[in-house]
Scaffold this active site. Structure first.
Site, short mmCIF file in Angstrom:
data_model
loop_
_atom_site.label_atom_id
_atom_site.label_comp_id
_atom_site.label_asym_id
_atom_site.label_seq_id
_atom_site.Cartn_x
_atom_site.Cartn_y
_atom_site.Cartn_z
N ASN A 16 0.83 -0.98 0.00
CA ASN A 16 -0.02 -0.05 -0.23
C ASN A 16 0.96 1.25 0.13
OD1 ASN A 16 -1.89 2.08 0.47
ND2 ASN A 16 -2.76 1.09 2.38
N ARG A 97 -2.61 -2.39 -3.45
CA ARG A 97 -3.76 -1.53 -3.23
C ARG A 97 -3.77 -0.24 -3.92
NH1 ARG A 97 -6.07 1.36 2.35
NH2 ARG A 97 -8.04 1.73 1.60
N HIS A 186 -12.82 2.36 0.37
CA HIS A 186 -12.62 1.16 1.23
C HIS A 186 -13.48 0.16 0.69
CE1 HIS A 186 -12.65 4.32 4.69
NE2 HIS A 186 -11.30 3.58 4.55
N LEU A 215 -15.00 2.09 10.13
CA LEU A 215 -14.40 3.44 11.17
C LEU A 215 -13.03 3.09 11.57
CD1 LEU A 215 -17.54 3.46 13.58
CD2 LEU A 215 -17.52 4.59 11.22
N GLY A 216 -12.17 3.66 10.59
CA GLY A 216 -10.78 3.66 10.90
C GLY A 216 -10.31 5.16 10.88
N ARG A 247 -10.36 14.13 8.12
CA ARG A 247 -11.32 14.76 7.06
C ARG A 247 -12.78 15.10 7.79
NH1 ARG A 247 -10.33 9.73 4.08
NH2 ARG A 247 -8.25 9.71 3.36
N ARG A 289 -8.51 7.01 20.57
CA ARG A 289 -7.98 6.98 21.83
C ARG A 289 -7.51 8.50 22.42
NH1 ARG A 289 -4.47 1.71 20.11
NH2 ARG A 289 -4.20 3.27 18.67
N GLY A 335 -10.41 0.26 12.83
CA GLY A 335 -9.78 0.35 14.26
C GLY A 335 -10.60 0.95 15.42
N GLU A 338 -13.77 -1.83 15.65
CA GLU A 338 -13.59 -2.90 16.33
C GLU A 338 -13.26 -2.95 17.62
OE1 GLU A 338 -10.28 -4.84 13.86
OE2 GLU A 338 -11.41 -4.23 11.96
N GLU A 389 -8.00 -5.94 4.73
CA GLU A 389 -8.00 -5.83 3.34
C GLU A 389 -6.88 -6.36 2.81
OE1 GLU A 389 -8.40 -1.86 5.33
OE2 GLU A 389 -9.42 -1.18 3.16
#
Ligand code: ADP
Length: 401
Positions: A16, A97, A186, A215-216, A247, A289, A335, A338, A389
């Site tokens: 990637n 990718r 995605h 949701l990453g 974004r 986080r 991320g 999950e 992915e």
């Protein structure tokens, strides 16, 4: 690196390639095992870094990485240096990718000079992504010339969007002239996760309506009926839709004109909306986080950013549920999806009358992997399905070997 033991199933190197970084993963598509993975960062800057995980530990190297070629060479050297287990696996294909396939690429594609040229020509639609993808393909093909290189496009899955979802309500001549439509991104993740969800539920994907929330750092939602995309939140570019790390997601396009008129140039606006907006813009931090830590400390901007983030997700879940005429499952991945208990709880809170009930104990259980977090009484299943992915790309690439 040749395959010294062609009799084995072999491994696929998934690349990637970004503007100043290369993410790589060596995957055994048959088993799904990761043999090694890592990240080369700050390519072209004086203080480059290579972080590298393999089956027996972790390595870090610092120092200047002149360009993508030097970065990729370093990766191959490290892979060679890892010795027997890796050698036995052998690299049988490289999966790239690729971000924007435009109206040209709708499925995994064997890369040749024409493909590289076509991806380069699509750079106008994805100036932040496609040029780096092109460099990655060129360098990797030179370094590993004897094995197939396969491009897997982030946009491909959404090629099949119905016209009413893909079309922006703007002047048709302008739209056609400049290929302006909703492409969606995605796609590899949304497709992979929806199939995993069907398997998890023991149902045929053909009979399922799903809302998938990826949701990453980047974030997107999709509505999927019978395994086919019905709608998705990212558009011509990955800027539209949900609130993301840096974004903005959806904004009034009038804001862009306004900023232009008050004196911002296009590149500044681009940077503002892509890199200085979203959670980062509202709270100062883009990592989820770090945001939650600020919220716990009572930071009001961080609280508002969290609320805006969750509010946007709810809006999309609602819209897609109606578009689909009801859903069988809402699926969280990426991320944040999950790992984050709060977002999963808050974005579906109070929806019992629509048949969506998240079970608190299941949602907060210290578990990883694919799992159900809805209550037994919930008519709609709520699932957490980790995305992969790279594995999806590796499997697509293997089909060409
Ligand atoms: P990318 O889009 O770069 O692939 P990821 O899917 O890895 O991103 O998601 C990155 C985001 O996931 C970050 O905002 C990170 O804070 C968040 N995240 C990762 N682990 C956790 C966790 N345990 N709790 C909350 N958020 C997490």
């Amino acid at each position: 690196m040749s395959n010294p033991n062609p009799g084995t199933a072999g491994a696929v190197l998934v690349l990637n390639s970004g503007s100043s970084s290369i993410k790589f993963k060596l995957v055994e598509p048959a088993s799904g095992n990761t043999l090694a993975q890592g990240l080369i960062e700050r390519i072209g800057e004086p203080e480059g870094r290579i972080t590298f995980h393999h089956t027996t530990g972790k390595d870090e190297r610092f120092g200047e990485i002149l360009d993508h070629r030097a970065g990729l060479r370093a990766v191959l050297e490290i892979l060679e240096g890892l010795g027997r287990p890796l050698h036995d696996a052998g690299i049988v294909a490289v999966g790239h990718r690729l971000v924007h396939g435009g109206n040209v690429f709708h499925e995994p594609t064997l890369i040749d000079d024409d493909v590289v040229r076509a991806v380069d020509e699509l750079s106008e639609l994805a100036p932040l992504h496609n040029p780096a993808n092109v460099v990655g393909m060129e360098v990797a093909r030179e370094e590993l010339p004897d094995i197939p290189h396969v491009g897997v496009f982030d946009t491909a899955f959404f090629h099949g969007l119905p016209a009413k979802a893909a079309t922006y309500a703007i002047d048709r001549d302008v739209a056609r002239k400049y290929d302006i439509r909703r492409y969606g991104f995605h796609g590899t993740s949304h497709e992979y996760v929806s199939h995993r969800a069907a398997d998890f539920l023991g149902r045929d994907i053909a009979e399922l309506n799903l809302v998938v929330l990826h949701l990453g750092n980047g974030a997107s939602a999709s509505a999927i009926a019978g395994g086919r995309p019905v709608d998705t939140s990212m558009g011509l570019t990955p800027l539209e839709g949900l609130v993301m790390g840096t974004r903005s997601g959806d904004i009034d396009p009038g804001i862009v004109m306004h900023l232009r008129r008050v004196g911002m140039d296009v590149d500044t606006i681009d940077d503002l909306l892509n890199r200085r907006s979203g959670l980062k813009g509202m709270s100062g931090v883009n990592d989820f986080r770090a945001l939650l830590k600020l919220v716990e400390e009572g930071d009001e901007d961080a609280r508002l950013a969290y609320d805006v983030y969750v509010h946007r997700i709810r809006k999309y879940v609602g819209a897609y549920t109606f578009e689909l005429g009801g859903v069988d499952a809402v699926v969280f991945t990426g991320g944040v999806g999950e790992n984050n208990i709060d977002v999963r709880r808050d974005s579906l809170a109070g929806l019992g009358r629509l048949g969506i009930v998240v079970d608190d104990a299941r949602n907060t259980a210290d578990e990883r992997g694919e799992r159900r977090i809805s209550a037994d009484s919930s008519q709609v299943e709520v699932l957490v399905i980790p995305t992969d992915e790279e594995l999806a790309i590796a499997r697509a690439a293997l089909a060409f070997v």
